[in-house]
Motif scaffolding. Sequence first.
Motif, short mmCIF file in Angstrom:
data_model
loop_
_atom_site.label_atom_id
_atom_site.label_comp_id
_atom_site.label_asym_id
_atom_site.label_seq_id
_atom_site.Cartn_x
_atom_site.Cartn_y
_atom_site.Cartn_z
N MET A 189 16.48 4.56 -34.16
CA MET A 189 17.38 3.27 -34.86
C MET A 189 16.57 2.52 -36.41
SD MET A 189 19.04 0.66 -31.65
CE MET A 189 16.65 -0.02 -31.03
N GLN A 190 15.43 2.67 -36.40
CA GLN A 190 14.92 2.18 -37.24
C GLN A 190 15.28 3.46 -38.87
OE1 GLN A 190 10.79 1.32 -37.54
NE2 GLN A 190 10.12 2.22 -39.73
N ILE A 191 15.54 4.72 -38.11
CA ILE A 191 15.03 5.80 -39.16
C ILE A 191 16.38 6.07 -39.22
CG2 ILE A 191 14.69 8.30 -40.19
CD1 ILE A 191 11.59 7.61 -38.39
N SER A 192 17.25 5.99 -38.53
CA SER A 192 18.74 6.36 -38.97
C SER A 192 19.17 5.15 -39.14
CB SER A 192 19.25 7.06 -37.72
OG SER A 192 19.01 5.84 -36.39
N LYS A 193 18.97 3.97 -39.41
CA LYS A 193 19.32 2.47 -39.97
C LYS A 193 20.36 2.72 -39.36
CE LYS A 193 18.06 3.62 -44.96
NZ LYS A 193 16.59 4.54 -43.91
N LYS A 194 20.64 2.30 -37.94
CA LYS A 194 21.38 2.13 -36.60
C LYS A 194 21.34 1.20 -35.80
CE LYS A 194 23.70 6.57 -37.15
NZ LYS A 194 23.99 7.82 -36.78
N PRO A 195 21.23 -0.01 -36.21
CA PRO A 195 20.76 -0.69 -35.20
C PRO A 195 21.62 -0.98 -34.04
CG PRO A 195 21.01 -2.09 -36.94
CD PRO A 195 21.39 -0.60 -37.27
N ARG A 196 20.64 -1.51 -32.73
CA ARG A 196 21.53 -1.37 -31.61
C ARG A 196 21.12 -2.51 -30.17
NH1 ARG A 196 24.91 0.66 -35.02
NH2 ARG A 196 25.99 2.03 -34.86
N LEU A 197 21.78 -2.52 -30.03
CA LEU A 197 21.25 -3.47 -28.24
C LEU A 197 20.37 -2.28 -27.47
CD1 LEU A 197 24.37 -6.25 -27.93
CD2 LEU A 197 22.08 -6.50 -29.00
N LEU A 198 19.46 -2.80 -26.62
CA LEU A 198 18.76 -2.14 -26.12
C LEU A 198 19.04 -2.86 -24.85
CD1 LEU A 198 15.76 -1.32 -27.56
CD2 LEU A 198 17.60 -0.15 -27.66
N TRP A 199 19.29 -1.67 -23.84
CA TRP A 199 19.40 -2.29 -22.34
C TRP A 199 18.86 -1.20 -21.15
CZ3 TRP A 199 23.96 0.53 -19.37
CH2 TRP A 199 24.47 0.27 -16.86
N ASN A 200 18.32 -2.56 -20.64
CA ASN A 200 17.20 -2.71 -19.76
C ASN A 200 17.81 -1.88 -18.58
OD1 ASN A 200 15.26 -1.59 -17.76
ND2 ASN A 200 14.25 -3.76 -18.18
N LEU A 201 17.65 -0.37 -18.25
CA LEU A 201 18.63 -0.01 -17.01
C LEU A 201 17.36 0.93 -16.20
CD1 LEU A 201 21.24 1.52 -16.47
CD2 LEU A 201 20.45 3.58 -17.42
N PRO A 202 17.47 -0.09 -14.97
CA PRO A 202 16.77 0.63 -14.09
C PRO A 202 16.90 1.74 -13.68
CG PRO A 202 18.76 -1.62 -12.75
CD PRO A 202 18.75 -1.14 -14.49
N PHE A 203 16.20 2.81 -12.51
CA PHE A 203 16.14 3.32 -12.21
C PHE A 203 17.27 3.87 -11.12
CE2 PHE A 203 11.55 4.59 -13.95
CZ PHE A 203 11.84 5.69 -14.74
#
Length: 299
Positions: A228-242
């Motif tokens: 996200m940092q390098i591609s300059k595309k900040p997004r929310l992170l979703w904690n997805l359990p297994f």
Amino acid sequence: MNKVVVLGGSGFIGREIVTSLVSNNVNVVVGCRDPKKARFLEKIEGNGSVNIIQTDVTNRGDVNKVIQHADAIVSLVGILFESRKNTFDAVQANAPRVISEEAKKAGVKKLIHISALGADRFSLSKYASSKAIGEDLLLEKFPEATILRPSIVFGKDDNFFNKFSRMATFSPFLPLIGGGRTLFQPVYVKDVSSAVLRILDSTETNGKLYELGGPSIYSFKELIDLTMQISKKPRLLWNLPFWLAHLQARCMEILPNPILTCDQLELLKRDNIVSEEALTLSDLDISATDCRLILPTYL
């Protein structure tokens, strides 16, 4: 080496290896399922040449035909997910056995097999277990073969960083499967091709196994943050359990090119890093490249 056969040479890692060989005055025969999609390889500049032959690595006759008069074989046999035509058992377990048997009959001097870090006969992942079985079957017939086990491989056309960068283009969030705690040691595709060239020119590597990783270890979350940092595309992170990811993967598996499968989830439950006792890039006199140096050139 005058003639090297690269099985699976039209893929991401294969095309880099073919480019390196041609640049080093080697004549390359590329064995692949769809020669039309591999024609771009004929445009590679160098003093070597590229000849493309339609090859199904699960077909003994095809393998026998493509490897005739070869000095060496580089096998990149592998699939990311199963289909009706291609199963892990057929492509990753049985095909290496066929390749090694036909290589011995043809008098091939050198065989390099690209496997995967995490290959384990007892893994719950069919991908990982079939990779390990393929290694064992190959070595039974060609014990002097050299096996390379890379961690996730990055480069201009990779299927990891590019995948999440594309996802960030249309999705407001990115998934952290299992909390994003799984560890990886990304290795640069040019370092993998350099390893292949070193091994082709060496007899000391015969019968050895090398685990290929970069100089740094990252968690899955750190790699997503970096993307996200390098591609300059900040997004929310979703904690997805297994357990929830498993339900989603079951639905995705009906697609012809699934983003995620249940088998891949099994792989994510184990760290993908080089073991302390393993032979590595440094044993081939190759200085590993950190992904932070390369990702800005293509993301």
